[in-house]
Design a protein around this motif. Structure first.
Motif, PDB file in Angstrom:
ATOM      1  N   TRP A  62       1.048  -1.384   0.353  1.00 43.98           N
ATOM      2  CA  TRP A  62       0.150  -0.315   0.257  1.00 43.98           C
ATOM      3  C   TRP A  62       0.655   0.941   0.082  1.00 43.98           C
ATOM      4  N   PRO A  63       0.709   2.527  -0.639  1.00 46.46           N
ATOM      5  CA  PRO A  63       1.433   3.220   0.162  1.00 46.46           C
ATOM      6  C   PRO A  63       1.671   3.868   1.315  1.00 46.46           C
ATOM      7  N   GLY A  64       2.548   3.910   0.879  1.00 43.64           N
ATOM      8  CA  GLY A  64       3.204   4.298   2.485  1.00 43.64           C
ATOM      9  C   GLY A  64       3.714   3.113   3.459  1.00 43.64           C
ATOM     10  N   LYS A  65       4.042   1.865   3.109  1.00 47.75           N
ATOM     11  CA  LYS A  65       4.674   1.045   4.044  1.00 47.75           C
ATOM     12  C   LYS A  65       5.643   1.167   3.992  1.00 47.75           C
ATOM     13  N   LYS A  66       6.419   1.147   3.089  1.00 38.87           N
ATOM     14  CA  LYS A  66       7.931   2.309   3.423  1.00 38.87           C
ATOM     15  C   LYS A  66       7.752   3.152   5.120  1.00 38.87           C
ATOM     16  N   GLU A  67       7.360   3.787   4.549  1.00 41.13           N
ATOM     17  CA  GLU A  67       7.425   4.832   5.660  1.00 41.13           C
ATOM     18  C   GLU A  67       6.898   4.627   7.024  1.00 41.13           C
ATOM     19  N   ALA A  68       5.584   3.355   7.395  1.00 43.95           N
ATOM     20  CA  ALA A  68       5.317   2.950   8.041  1.00 43.95           C
ATOM     21  C   ALA A  68       6.515   2.017   8.612  1.00 43.95           C
ATOM     22  N   ILE A  69       7.335   1.069   8.107  1.00 43.56           N
ATOM     23  CA  ILE A  69       8.283   0.455   8.688  1.00 43.56           C
ATOM     24  C   ILE A  69       9.459   1.457   9.395  1.00 43.56           C
ATOM     25  N   VAL A  70      10.019   2.279   8.464  1.00 46.06           N
ATOM     26  CA  VAL A  70      10.832   3.280   9.216  1.00 46.06           C
ATOM     27  C   VAL A  70      10.352   3.751   9.871  1.00 46.06           C
ATOM     28  N   THR A  71       9.027   4.536  10.721  1.00 43.15           N
ATOM     29  CA  THR A  71       8.513   4.283  11.502  1.00 43.15           C
ATOM     30  C   THR A  71       8.491   3.838  12.991  1.00 43.15           C
ATOM     31  N   SER A  72       8.954   2.783  12.887  1.00 44.00           N
ATOM     32  CA  SER A  72       9.078   1.796  13.570  1.00 44.00           C
ATOM     33  C   SER A  72      10.123   1.329  14.098  1.00 44.00           C
ATOM     34  N   ASN A  73      11.342   2.272  13.681  1.00 38.93           N
ATOM     35  CA  ASN A  73      12.361   1.483  13.796  1.00 38.93           C
ATOM     36  C   ASN A  73      13.334   2.872  14.472  1.00 38.93           C
ATOM     37  N   ILE A  74      12.711   3.655  13.765  1.00 44.14           N
ATOM     38  CA  ILE A  74      13.549   5.174  14.239  1.00 44.14           C
ATOM     39  C   ILE A  74      12.915   5.284  15.492  1.00 44.14           C
TER      40      ILE A  74
END
Length: 573
Positions: A62-74
């Motif tokens: 889905w659009p934004g999945k990469k950002e979601a993964i990065v968000t959990s790792n920050i």
């Protein structure tokens, strides 16, 4: 254990794939050769920058999945500040109530609770178009905010209604859920489980992202909860009477699940023939297989009451002839009320069963409560129409009974969409019944209540105030109920004795010189047992509020350092 020889050397590639899969279940994909590692996804897990890739693979996108993964790792720079004035028994309680964005809180909990949570239950926004969806990593200027009708959280990040007309209706919800579930998995013990309540609207997407995060092999059940048993006249096409509860385990360390035995389950047991081994129920001795399918299980049996021999005309028996003879000698067969039944049934004694019941994936309202029951509970504790759609404690207690070890009375449970804090209420109720020491962690965003709502009019400015007040009052109500029960039994016993009981070291004892029978002893034992429960019961909770840290940010990349700033980093508090 296989009795075949392994004729090849160890497959280290397969073993390494399994090791990576255990650490990063979401990096497992499918290939022509079977299970494989998605290396782009693995690179993303090991990077704080978005990794670009074009390779096709089997997975939910889905659009934004990469950002979601990065968000959990920050990592987060936030901290938790104690709020003693809102707490109950701050210095002695082991329960926590945390106010703040659950994404940040989940990151902070990684430090103290990594691998320590036995069970998680969450009831997240169902994405019905009216829920508030957390807009992570979203910034806007003041003018833009004034032009929009959204709300903001305590970090000035927007909370907005996610209507179906939005271009990223499902995507926004998935991007909100994904990083939170990733972080939640880290907190679970290896044999821990997570329950997630959801409705038809997003259950298909939630199942997909849970398969990624927890691993498809760790899916246990899609439990169907009968939330109401009447028809709704408001529905245009189909009335919804059920919700889903997805159940996943952390890993294959959990091999067995059993549910607490219920009174209704035990009602099936009786003792019509006065068997000295106690109450029993019966199961058929006849197999579902035909005689042709199981020819080795075809033999004559004898009814000892009539002496008649017979073979089932179409089906085989369930067990071998040796087992039949063993059970016949042990009086294990039931031949009907008159003793002349042709096909016997096998006795199953309650005393011989393993602890607990095999759980089922259909939870009916009789055993698990309804949405209306949940509403009534909250209405009684904090006021009418204060909180909508709370889950009944009967449902939550059932989940707790399944998710925690059957014979254990402790364990930490977490709800990071805690709403009215029903799970905290349920935990205290369970502890009050069996002297348990289960502990809870409630996390809730202090979402503001509508100024026109009954909650706001009653003085609750945000949802956290509702949740905290509920568990305050729930704890007091349990203590009051138990104290009244002690007084009733004490009054009854003192009338029976004609004298008042004496208290010694927090325990009631008989006065000297009174005649004591078994009834009096039983009453006194009940009184002291209830009193011990009251003394042991932890109805407190420590409140913490997510806040900015008093630590200065000194984490700069090398090229960002300046000579004039170095002195500032000598003391970063």
């Amino acid at each position: 254990m296989s009795d075949k020889l392994d004729l090849q050397s160890p497959d280290f590639v397969r073993e390494n794939v399994e090791k990576i899969a255990a650490l990063f279940p979401n990096c497992v994909t499918e290939s022509a050769e079977g299970k494989a590692i998605d290396f782009d996804q693995l690179r993303q897990e090991l990077s704080n920058d978005i990794v670009e890739e074009t390779k096709e693979r089997y997975r939910l996108e889905w659009p934004g999945k990469k950002e979601a993964i990065v968000t959990s790792n920050i990592p987060t720079t936030k901290t938790l500040r104690p709020v003693r004035e809102d707490s109950v028994n701050f210095d002695t309680t082991e329960n926590l109530y945390i106010e703040g964005d659950n994404l940040e809180v989940l990151k902070l909990l990684q430090e103290s609770y990594l691998g320590k949570i036995k069970m998680i239950y969450i009831d997240p926004p169902y994405n019905t178009g009216k829920d508030f969806v957390y807009k992570d990593n979203f910034t806007q200027d003041t003018e833009s905010y004034k032009e929009e009708s959204g709300q903001v959280d305590e970090y000035n990040r927007r909370l907005m209604v996610n209507p179906e007309t939005a271009g990223r209706y499902h995507s926004d919800w998935l991007s909100m859920m994904y990083p939170r579930l990733k972080l939640a998995r880290n907190l679970l013990k290896d044999d821990g489980v997570i329950f997630i309540s959801i409705d038809d609207n997003e259950v298909h997407n939630l199942r997909k992202i849970c398969d990624e995060i927890f691993g498809e092999v760790n899916f246990i059940a899609d439990i169907i909860w009968e939330k109401r048993y009447g028809r709704s006249n408001d529905a245009k096409l189909m009335a919804s009477t059920i919700d889903h509860i997805l159940l996943y385990r952390k890993s294959e360390s959990l091999q067995l699940l059993r549910e607490v035995r219920t009174e209704s389950a035990n009602k099936a047991y009786s003792n019509p023939d006065n068997d000295p081994r106690g109450v029993w129920t019966s199961v058929s001795f006849v197999s579902q297989r035909t005689r042709d399918e199981r020819p080795n299980l075809i033999y004559k049996i004898i009814n000892p009451n009539t002496g008649k021999e017979f073979i089932h005309p179409t089906n085989s028996w369930k067990y071998t002839e040796e087992k039949y003879k063993e059970w016949l000698a042990d009086n294990r067969f039931y031949w009907g009320k008159d003793g002349k039944q042709e096909f016997p049934r096998i006795k199953r004694f309650l005393s011989e069963l393993d602890d607990g019941l095999v759980p089922v994936n259909l939870w009916k309202h009789q055993e698990s409560g309804t949405g209306d029951e949940g509403t009534k509970e909250v209405n009684q504790l904090v006021g009418k129409s204060i909180f909508t759609y709370p889950k009944p404690t009967k449902l939550l207690i059932r989940a707790l009974g399944l998710g925690l070890d059957l014979n254990s009375k402790d364990g930490i449970v977490l709800d990071f969409f805690s709403g009215s804090a029903g799970l905290g209420d349920a935990v205290v109720q369970m502890n009050s019944k069996d002297k348990g020491s289960r502990k809870y962690i409630m996390v809730q965003l202090p979402e503001a209540t509508d100024e026109k709502s009954e909650a706001y009019k009653a003085g609750y400015k945000n949802i956290c105030e509702i949740g905290k007040e509920r568990i305050r009052r729930a704890g007091k109500a349990i203590i009051k109920e138990q104290t009244e029960l002690i007084n009733q039994k004490k009054s009854k016993l003192e009338k029976l004795l004609g004298k008042a009981l004496i208290q010694e070291n927090d325990e009631w004892v008989f006065p000297e010189g009174v005649v004591i029978d078994d009834t009096a002893k039983e009453l006194l034992s009940d009184i002291n047992d209830i009193q011990q429960k009251v003394h042991r019961l932890d109805i407190g909770f420590r409140v913490y509020r997510l806040d900015s840290s008093n630590m200065q940010d000194v984490y700069y990349k090398p090229h960002e350092y300046k000579q004039a700033e170095l002195d500032l980093f000598a003391d970063n508090i």
